[in-house]
Motif scaffolding. Structure first.
Motif, PDB file in Angstrom:
ATOM      1  N   TYR A 185      -0.528  14.233  -4.843  1.00  0.00           N
ATOM      2  CA  TYR A 185       0.146  13.470  -3.785  1.00  0.00           C
ATOM      3  C   TYR A 185       1.613  13.425  -4.175  1.00  0.00           C
ATOM      4  O   TYR A 185       1.972  12.896  -5.230  1.00  0.00           O
ATOM      5  CB  TYR A 185      -0.432  12.052  -3.706  1.00  0.00           C
ATOM      6  CG  TYR A 185       0.241  11.155  -2.688  1.00  0.00           C
ATOM      7  CD1 TYR A 185      -0.366  10.878  -1.468  1.00  0.00           C
ATOM      8  CD2 TYR A 185       1.485  10.575  -2.945  1.00  0.00           C
ATOM      9  CE1 TYR A 185       0.250  10.048  -0.535  1.00  0.00           C
ATOM     10  CE2 TYR A 185       2.101   9.751  -2.022  1.00  0.00           C
ATOM     11  CZ  TYR A 185       1.480   9.488  -0.820  1.00  0.00           C
ATOM     12  OH  TYR A 185       2.099   8.673   0.101  1.00  0.00           O
ATOM     13  N   ILE A 226       0.330  16.515   0.423  1.00  0.00           N
ATOM     14  CA  ILE A 226      -0.874  16.340  -0.376  1.00  0.00           C
ATOM     15  C   ILE A 226      -1.496  17.708  -0.501  1.00  0.00           C
ATOM     16  O   ILE A 226      -1.730  18.395   0.499  1.00  0.00           O
ATOM     17  CB  ILE A 226      -1.853  15.324   0.257  1.00  0.00           C
ATOM     18  CG1 ILE A 226      -1.158  13.979   0.460  1.00  0.00           C
ATOM     19  CG2 ILE A 226      -3.093  15.175  -0.631  1.00  0.00           C
ATOM     20  CD1 ILE A 226      -1.997  12.941   1.156  1.00  0.00           C
ATOM     21  N   THR A 272      -6.075  17.013  -6.926  1.00  0.00           N
ATOM     22  CA  THR A 272      -5.214  16.642  -5.800  1.00  0.00           C
ATOM     23  C   THR A 272      -3.870  16.123  -6.269  1.00  0.00           C
ATOM     24  O   THR A 272      -3.808  15.234  -7.127  1.00  0.00           O
ATOM     25  CB  THR A 272      -5.907  15.567  -4.936  1.00  0.00           C
ATOM     26  OG1 THR A 272      -7.191  16.042  -4.536  1.00  0.00           O
ATOM     27  CG2 THR A 272      -5.080  15.247  -3.700  1.00  0.00           C
TER      28      THR A 272
END
Length: 195
Positions: free
Chosen positions: A136, A191, A134
């Motif tokens: 961000y 995101i 992930t």
């Protein structure tokens, strides 16, 4: 990394560190991290004085902070002993291995990049993630092609589509323009989950 921006941070690292550490906590950032990050190695790219890196470590993520500025890294190490901080700059992130992180936080950093460094920087941010990792990513929304503040820091202007297109074929989980609780500035938040 833009040389004039880096020079501004080098000249007054202690002042910037104090400013960042006295800003209100960004609860939206923390909520988003808790919702979308998975436990595992986590990089804070452009960590500055280490406030978010320290919080990530306290929240149970194996966090490492990276910044281009040696002076800001000195502040980070002084303020957050026991949290690892290393020097690395976008777009190369030299010394950071591909596929080495579950999560990457890059909070209000990419607007300091010259436009020609945006795409390679975004490709590199996703390359250091494992598959299913992930990212961000936020940046300050600025009008025009690029403005400098009174300290000489670059605030490059580019739209969200340019950023999304440069990230490649990954899954966008969040795509929003908001007011930062910490700085009070308009930021764009993406995101992304890697393929």
């Amino acid at each position: 990394m833009d040389a004039k921006t880096l020079d501004a941070y080098e000249r007054d690292a202690a002042g910037y560190a104090e400013d960042w550490h006295t800003q209100p906590t960004d609860s939206e950032l923390r909520e988003a991290v808790r919702s979308h990050f998975h436990v595992g190695p986590t990089a804070d790219i452009g960590c500055g004085a280490g406030r978010d890196t320290s919080w990530l470590a306290e929240a149970g993520f194996a966090a490492v902070g990276y910044d281009a500025s040696p002076a800001l890294l000195t502040e980070a190490r002084r303020r957050h002993p026991g949290v690892p901080f290393e020097q690395a700059a976008l777009p190369e992130l030299a010394g950071v291995a591909e596929g080495s992180f579950q999560n990457v936080l890059c909070e209000t950093v990419i607007m300091h990049l010259p436009p020609e460094e945006l795409a390679p920087s975004l490709r590199r941010l996703t390359a250091i993630l494992v598959p299913g990792g992930t990212l961000y990513l936020t940046w300050r929304v600025s009008p025009g092609a690029g403005l400098r503040d009174e300290h000489g820091r670059l605030y490059a202007g580019f739209d969200a589509k340019t950023v999304r297109d440069s990230l490649g074929p990954h899954t966008v989980l969040v795509d929003q323009e908001v007011t930062s609780e910490s700085s009070g500035r308009t930021i764009h938040r993406l995101i992304v989950r890697t393929a």
